[in-house]
Design an enzyme around this catalytic site. Structure first.
Site, PDB file in Angstrom:
ATOM      1  N   HIS A 192       0.851  -1.203   0.000  1.00  0.00           N
ATOM      2  CA  HIS A 192       0.000   0.000   0.000  1.00  0.00           C
ATOM      3  C   HIS A 192       0.879   1.243   0.000  1.00  0.00           C
ATOM      4  CE1 HIS A 192      -3.933   1.994   1.567  1.00  0.00           C
ATOM      5  NE2 HIS A 192      -3.202   2.846   0.884  1.00  0.00           N
TER       6      HIS A 192
ATOM      7  N   ASP B 129       1.016   2.485   3.834  1.00  0.00           N
ATOM      8  CA  ASP B 129       0.142   3.544   3.327  1.00  0.00           C
ATOM      9  C   ASP B 129       0.969   4.836   3.195  1.00  0.00           C
ATOM     10  OD1 ASP B 129      -3.018   5.199   4.169  1.00  0.00           O
ATOM     11  OD2 ASP B 129      -1.883   4.969   2.291  1.00  0.00           O
TER      12      ASP B 129
ATOM     13  N   GLY C 262      -2.410  12.172   5.238  1.00  0.00           N
ATOM     14  CA  GLY C 262      -1.439  11.163   4.787  1.00  0.00           C
ATOM     15  C   GLY C 262      -0.109  11.341   5.479  1.00  0.00           C
TER      16      GLY C 262
HETATM   17  N1  LIG Z   1      -4.316   7.623   3.951  1.00  0.00           N
HETATM   18  C1  LIG Z   1      -4.387   8.905   3.713  1.00  0.00           C
HETATM   19  O1  LIG Z   1      -4.639   9.707   4.606  1.00  0.00           O
HETATM   20  N2  LIG Z   1      -4.184   9.363   2.456  1.00  0.00           N
HETATM   21  C2  LIG Z   1      -3.928   8.559   1.272  1.00  0.00           C
HETATM   22  C3  LIG Z   1      -5.188   7.965   0.706  1.00  0.00           C
HETATM   23  C4  LIG Z   1      -5.679   6.770   1.480  1.00  0.00           C
HETATM   24  O2  LIG Z   1      -4.920   5.811   1.659  1.00  0.00           O
HETATM   25  O3  LIG Z   1      -6.803   6.808   1.941  1.00  0.00           O
HETATM   26  C5  LIG Z   1      -3.315   9.458   0.211  1.00  0.00           C
HETATM   27  O4  LIG Z   1      -3.263   9.029  -0.962  1.00  0.00           O
HETATM   28  O5  LIG Z   1      -2.882  10.583   0.559  1.00  0.00           O
HETATM   29 ZN   LIG Z   2      -3.557   4.793   0.931  1.00  0.00          ZN
HETATM   30 ZN   LIG Z   3      -7.072   4.678   2.132  1.00  0.00          ZN
END
Ligand SMILES: NC(=O)N[C@@H](CC(=O)O)C(=O)O
Ligand SMILES: [Zn+2]
Ligand SMILES: [Zn+2]
Length: 410
Positions: free
Chosen positions: A58, A277, A292
């Site tokens: 991810h 992520d 993010g």
């Molecule tokens: N996790 C986040 O807060 N942001 C992610 C998108 C996502 O994974 O939901 C992004 O692409 O910035």
């Molecule tokens: Zn994400």
């Molecule tokens: Zn997400």
């Protein structure tokens, strides 16, 4: 035939053994507890352990119109710097990967610019014909809006269209609309809806960044073999208190109260995947509320530090960042077995260091763990038998290739 022997301690089948791995032409040729001969031998020193190449399922590499946030080059340099040999690229880009043309454009972008191997994805949202035609390695569905704002009007319809495994952002759109701070209920409601659809459709589903106690319990209770899920380091190591002290820690789903974090650790052995992520933004975007957190260059070290604190085993890292990703996403060319790609992540469990984002390769040069002293570090990364990172230096040109998940031309 480029021929190399890696000598040292390596982890296989959950056990630490002393021996050598012979690599030829980028593939694992032999694994032995004895001596193996090769043109070049790399002796992995004391205190270090050779792990199979770690996989992050991810990652947001941005690029396209968001090169200021991250590019494929900077994001994959960050990956190999953090000990990740394969990244799963997320499609909520600008423009988003919602059609075949953009998928083909993204595929071409990665060739010759990726320092790690990669899996390509397609964003499903009422675009079934293109989803089927694209031939992606995995698919993404947002049940509620996150960065980029694209989300499904018909989750079940989009999920039933998917030609392969779907990674799903499970937050309920209606609850988000009423409560922008996205309470646990937004995730829990969405996860239960996703589980009902998975039970009915019987198609592989991977639930992204699970962050709540009831969310993880709902998945574990339903216990569907074709449903997997991820947990991020920020939800394992941080809470809402950290966010209250540092607005940069705004992330979807949000950092939760301590009870949720504890629930993740209580169920740690049953978490199939740990994924960063990695979601880079510019300082300006973060200032104006972008959600993010960057994670590629800290995720493995944070877990090694936790191994030293007795919170998990080294074998857990291999299970949740190598073995399970290979199994769940059907990566045919990866695995610590003869004939598979010779990808390795070499770690020094005893190395103490301080997190300094200015030394990061990601464009997002900040971290929740800035200034934190960690015990445990990735010291070398090998991709298909070649050293691509050693002691914080990226070596050689970008030579990442697309994984072979039985799709595309890989
Ligand atoms: N996790 C986040 O807060 N942001 C992610 C998108 C996502 O994974 O939901 C992004 O692409 O910035
Ligand atoms: Zn994400
Ligand atoms: Zn997400």
């Amino acid at each position: 035939m480029y021929d190399l022997v890696l000598k040292g301690k390596f982890l296989t089948g959950g056990k630490l053994i002393e021996g050598s791995i012979r690599v030829s032409d980028g593939k694992i040729l032999r694994v032995s507890t004895g001596e193996l001969k090769g043109e070049e031998t790399i002796q992995i020193g004391r205190g270090k352990v050779i792990l199979p190449g770690l996989i992050d399922v991810h990652v947001h590499l941005r690029d396209f119109d968001q090169r200021k946030k991250e590019t494929v080059e900077t994001g994959t340099m960050a990956a190999v710097h953090g000990g990740i040999t394969t990244v799963f690229d997320m499609p909520n880009t600008q423009p988003p990967v919602l059609d075949v043309k953009t998928f083909e454009r993204r595929k071409a972008l990665f060739e010759g610019t990726a320092y790690a191997d990669y899996a390509l994805s397609f964003l499903i949202r009422n675009n079934c014909r293109d989803a089927v035609k694209a031939g992606a390695d995995f698919y993404k569905i947002f049940m509620g809006a996150s960065t980029g704002g694209v989300f499904s009007e018909d989750f079940e319809g989009d999920y039933s269209c998917a030609p392969g495994i779907v990674s799903v952002h499970a937050e309920n759109a209606e609850i988000i609309a009423q409560n922008p701070e996205r309470p646990p209920e937004a995730e829990i409601r969405a996860i239960k809806r996703a589980l009902n659809a998975a039970e009915k459709l019987g198609k592989p589903l991977n639930i992204c960044h699970v962050s709540t106690a009831d969310g993880i319990w709902a998945i574990l209770q339903r216990n569907l073999p074709w449903v997997s899920f991820e947990v991020t380091p920020h939800h394992l190591f941080l809470t809402r208190k950290d966010f209250e002290g540092n607005p940069l820690l705004k992330v979807y789903p949000p950092l939760r109260d301590e009870e949720h974090r504890r629930a993740l650790w209580r169920n740690f052995s049953r978490i199939p995947l740990i994924a960063s992520d990695h979601a880079p933004h510019t300082p300006e975007d973060k200032e104006s509320g972008a959600a993010g957190i960057p994670g590629l260059e800290t995720e493995v070290a944070l877990l090694l530090d936790a191994v030293n604190r007795g919170m998990l085993e080294l074998s857990d890292i291999v299970e949740k960042m190598h073995t399970n990703p290979v199994k769940i996403f059907g990566i045919m060319n990866k695995g610590l077995e003869v004939g598979k790609d010779a990808d390795f992540t070499v770690v020094d469990l005893k190395r103490e260091w301080t997190v300094k984002p200015e030394d990061f390769y990601t464009k997002a040069k900040w971290s929740p763990w800035e200034g934190r002293k960690l015990k445990g570090k990735v010291v070398m990364t090998l991709l298909r038998g070649r050293i691509v990172m050693e002691e914080d230096e990226i070596l050689g040109k970008p030579q990442g290739v697309r994984i072979n998940a039985g799709k595309g031309s890989a």
